[in-house]
Scaffold this motif. Structure first.
Motif, PDB file in Angstrom:
ATOM      1  N   GLY A  16       0.785  -1.226   0.000  1.00 34.11           N
ATOM      2  CA  GLY A  16       0.000   0.000   0.000  1.00 34.11           C
ATOM      3  C   GLY A  16       0.820   1.280   0.000  1.00 34.11           C
ATOM      4  O   GLY A  16       0.255   2.375  -0.112  1.00 34.11           O
ATOM      5  N   TYR A  17       2.153   1.154   0.119  1.00 35.99           N
ATOM      6  CA  TYR A  17       2.988   2.363   0.151  1.00 35.99           C
ATOM      7  C   TYR A  17       2.978   3.043  -1.212  1.00 35.99           C
ATOM      8  O   TYR A  17       3.287   2.429  -2.235  1.00 35.99           O
ATOM      9  N   HIS A  18       2.623   4.319  -1.223  1.00 38.74           N
ATOM     10  CA  HIS A  18       2.519   5.100  -2.461  1.00 38.74           C
ATOM     11  C   HIS A  18       3.837   5.853  -2.670  1.00 38.74           C
ATOM     12  O   HIS A  18       4.036   6.932  -2.122  1.00 38.74           O
ATOM     13  N   ALA A  19       4.733   5.279  -3.465  1.00 42.13           N
ATOM     14  CA  ALA A  19       6.093   5.813  -3.582  1.00 42.13           C
ATOM     15  C   ALA A  19       6.195   6.964  -4.573  1.00 42.13           C
ATOM     16  O   ALA A  19       6.964   7.913  -4.368  1.00 42.13           O
ATOM     17  N   ILE A  20       5.453   6.900  -5.673  1.00 41.39           N
ATOM     18  CA  ILE A  20       5.479   7.935  -6.707  1.00 41.39           C
ATOM     19  C   ILE A  20       4.042   8.359  -6.984  1.00 41.39           C
ATOM     20  O   ILE A  20       3.161   7.524  -7.194  1.00 41.39           O
ATOM     21  N   SER A  39      16.199  11.528   1.285  1.00 42.50           N
ATOM     22  CA  SER A  39      16.031  10.079   1.329  1.00 42.50           C
ATOM     23  C   SER A  39      14.545   9.735   1.399  1.00 42.50           C
ATOM     24  O   SER A  39      13.787  10.357   2.153  1.00 42.50           O
ATOM     25  N   GLY A  40      14.127   8.757   0.600  1.00 45.28           N
ATOM     26  CA  GLY A  40      12.728   8.358   0.596  1.00 45.28           C
ATOM     27  C   GLY A  40      11.828   9.214  -0.263  1.00 45.28           C
ATOM     28  O   GLY A  40      10.602   9.047  -0.245  1.00 45.28           O
ATOM     29  N   SER A  41      12.425  10.119  -1.065  1.00 45.86           N
ATOM     30  CA  SER A  41      11.598  11.005  -1.898  1.00 45.86           C
ATOM     31  C   SER A  41      11.108  10.324  -3.166  1.00 45.86           C
ATOM     32  O   SER A  41      10.213  10.830  -3.839  1.00 45.86           O
ATOM     33  N   GLY A  42      11.725   9.175  -3.526  1.00 48.95           N
ATOM     34  CA  GLY A  42      11.271   8.436  -4.696  1.00 48.95           C
ATOM     35  C   GLY A  42      12.132   8.591  -5.929  1.00 48.95           C
ATOM     36  O   GLY A  42      11.803   8.066  -6.992  1.00 48.95           O
ATOM     37  N   LYS A  43      13.265   9.273  -5.800  1.00 47.02           N
ATOM     38  CA  LYS A  43      14.084   9.543  -6.988  1.00 47.02           C
ATOM     39  C   LYS A  43      14.661   8.266  -7.602  1.00 47.02           C
ATOM     40  O   LYS A  43      14.639   8.087  -8.830  1.00 47.02           O
ATOM     41  N   SER A  44      15.191   7.348  -6.775  1.00 46.58           N
ATOM     42  CA  SER A  44      15.738   6.096  -7.312  1.00 46.58           C
ATOM     43  C   SER A  44      14.629   5.191  -7.838  1.00 46.58           C
ATOM     44  O   SER A  44      14.803   4.499  -8.847  1.00 46.58           O
ATOM     45  N   LEU A 211      12.030  16.242  -5.937  1.00 50.68           N
ATOM     46  CA  LEU A 211      10.960  15.361  -5.452  1.00 50.68           C
ATOM     47  C   LEU A 211      10.834  15.443  -3.938  1.00 50.68           C
ATOM     48  O   LEU A 211      11.825  15.579  -3.224  1.00 50.68           O
ATOM     49  N   LYS A 212       9.600  15.331  -3.476  1.00 43.77           N
ATOM     50  CA  LYS A 212       9.316  15.289  -2.036  1.00 43.77           C
ATOM     51  C   LYS A 212       8.224  14.256  -1.817  1.00 43.77           C
ATOM     52  O   LYS A 212       7.093  14.412  -2.309  1.00 43.77           O
ATOM     53  N   LYS A 213       8.556  13.169  -1.126  1.00 44.22           N
ATOM     54  CA  LYS A 213       7.600  12.115  -0.816  1.00 44.22           C
ATOM     55  C   LYS A 213       6.845  11.636  -2.050  1.00 44.22           C
ATOM     56  O   LYS A 213       5.627  11.446  -2.035  1.00 44.22           O
TER      57      LYS A 213
END
Length: 424
Positions: A16-20, A39-44, A211-213
């Motif tokens: 359920g984690y919404h990464a992008i 970290s954790g913003s979704g760039k990778s 990117l942010k979250k």
């Protein structure tokens, strides 16, 4: 070469984690775009979706106009450069570079063609003298060049870089930044580069996507991001030392507008102050270099700013300049807003302190009241609740990005002409 288009791209994992979240991004043919964020913003994750290592939950990914959502990584003709180099330790530099060509040997590539491509890549990367060596006998920078050589020989439509310099020391990172930038200009290959490093983002990219979250905040040239940030998050994330944020209220005094701040009252131009009308408190954004020792300000600059008195708590002298620090005591509500912003920026805390960049010639001393001058034409005012930059000049920002695009085209033409001349 190819363009890359992301239309309403989403990524949701099984848990359920919404990464992008609904990312839209057009990367032009030959453009160098940086993906940056905490970290954790979704760039990778976004990079891995482009190359095909992560499935796309929703939206459409186009490479040169062709939908590739379901295409396997090998069918996208993209070359990935990883931070750990991903070299084969038992193979020579020559064979490491040739490896992707040998995989496609069945497609009529002869040994002569492979040899030419490997040696051409080695020449571009200045690896001619290392072709018979093993990766374990190379420096970190040389190994990174071998990894890039493997990408070059494939003649891929685009290069994708996943924090390729993070394992190198600071001096070598600087050298490799310059090499990657020059190489990208010479090859004019579409490139997408993930980094958390401020300097890499600001020096390498034609445009930077922040990117942010999982949400794309702003896409623009490094200079537009720095001078005309869209919101509080972008302003705080881009720049080192980062932008100072001070809670202020606007009032009129003696026919002029004044921003009442914890470090003193600062007169500002009316057009700036009016942007904050109707708001009890706004955040004033000040880059450290907006400050100067009032005694050293040149006469022609004085009309663009205002003077105020402050006491520096301490100084850091760096030789060519010095950082002066001014601490202040925020009220509880403002402290809560600063704490929320710190979490967004992946920082432990945003200390209630103002960082000023002063000339090395300044005689300011800690603990002694000092007259400072601040360029009030360059300050930003932000809505503390929504984060919106109330004073952003969108047209001026777009012009900065347009100039960057023009400069990129000229640099590519010059680099390719130089390369052609060296071959002649």
């Amino acid at each position: 070469m190819a363009s890359i288009t992301l239309n309403h791209i989403d990524k949701t994992y099984d848990d359920g984690y919404h990464a992008i979240r609904d990312v839209n991004l057009d990367i032009e043919d030959g453009e160098f775009v940086i993906l940056v964020g905490p970290s954790g913003s979704g760039k990778s994750t976004l990079l891995r979706m482009i190359v095909g290592l992560e499935d796309i939950s929703d939206g459409e990914l186009l490479i040169d106009g062709r939908r590739v959502n379901e295409a396997a990584p090998k069918d996208r003709n993209l070359a990935m450069v990883f931070q750990n180099y991903a070299l084969y330790p038992h193979l020579s530099v020559y064979e490491n570079i040739a490896f992707p060509l040998r995989l496609s040997k069945g497609s009529s590539l002869t040994e002569e063609v492979i040899d030419r491509k490997v040696r051409d890549a080695a020449r571009v990367l200045e690896l001619q003298d290392h072709l018979e060596r093993k990766p374990g006998n190379l420096s970190g920078g040389q190994r990174q060049r071998v990894a890039m050589g493997r990408a070059i020989v494939r003649e891929a439509d685009a290069f994708l870089f996943d924090e390729p310099l993070s394992n190198l020391d600071a001096k070598l990172r600087g050298q490799m930044r310059a090499e990657i930038s020059q190489l990208q200009r010479r090859l004019a290959t579409t490139s997408v580069y993930v980094t958390h490093d401020q300097t890499e983002a600001m020096t390498l990219g034609d445009r930077v996507a922040v990117l942010k979250k999982g949400v794309l905040q702003q896409v623009a040239s490094p200079r537009e991001l720095y001078e005309q940030p869209l919101n509080l998050f972008v302003a705080g994330f881009i720049g080192s030392p980062s932008m100072n944020f001070l809670p202020v209220s606007v009032r009129q005094q003696g026919g002029q507008y004044v921003l009442s701040s914890p470090i003193g009252d600062i007169p500002v131009p009316a057009e700036k102050a009016r942007k904050a009308e109707g708001r009890e408190i706004v955040f004033m954004g000040l880059r450290p270099e907006f400050f100067q020792d009032a005694e050293l300000v040149e006469d022609h600059k004085r009309p663009n700013g205002s003077e105020f008195e402050a006491t520096l708590t301490h100084l850091e002298w760096l030789g060519h300049e010095q950082y002066g620090y001014i601490e202040f005591e925020p009220d509880p509500k403002v402290a809560e807003l600063l704490s929320a912003l710190a979490k967004d920026l992946d920082a432990d805390e945003l200390r209630p302190v103002v960082v000023t960049t002063l000339s090395a010639e300044s005689t300011a001393r800690p603990g002694v009241p000092t007259r400072l001058w601040v360029d009030t034409t360059r300050i930003h005012l932000f809505d503390p609740e929504t984060g919106e930059n109330l004073t952003r000049d969108a047209e001026a920002g777009a012009e900065l990005t347009r100039r960057t695009a023009e400069a990129r085209r000229r640099q590519i033409e010059a680099a390719q002409a130089k390369d052609a001349a060296s071959r002649a």
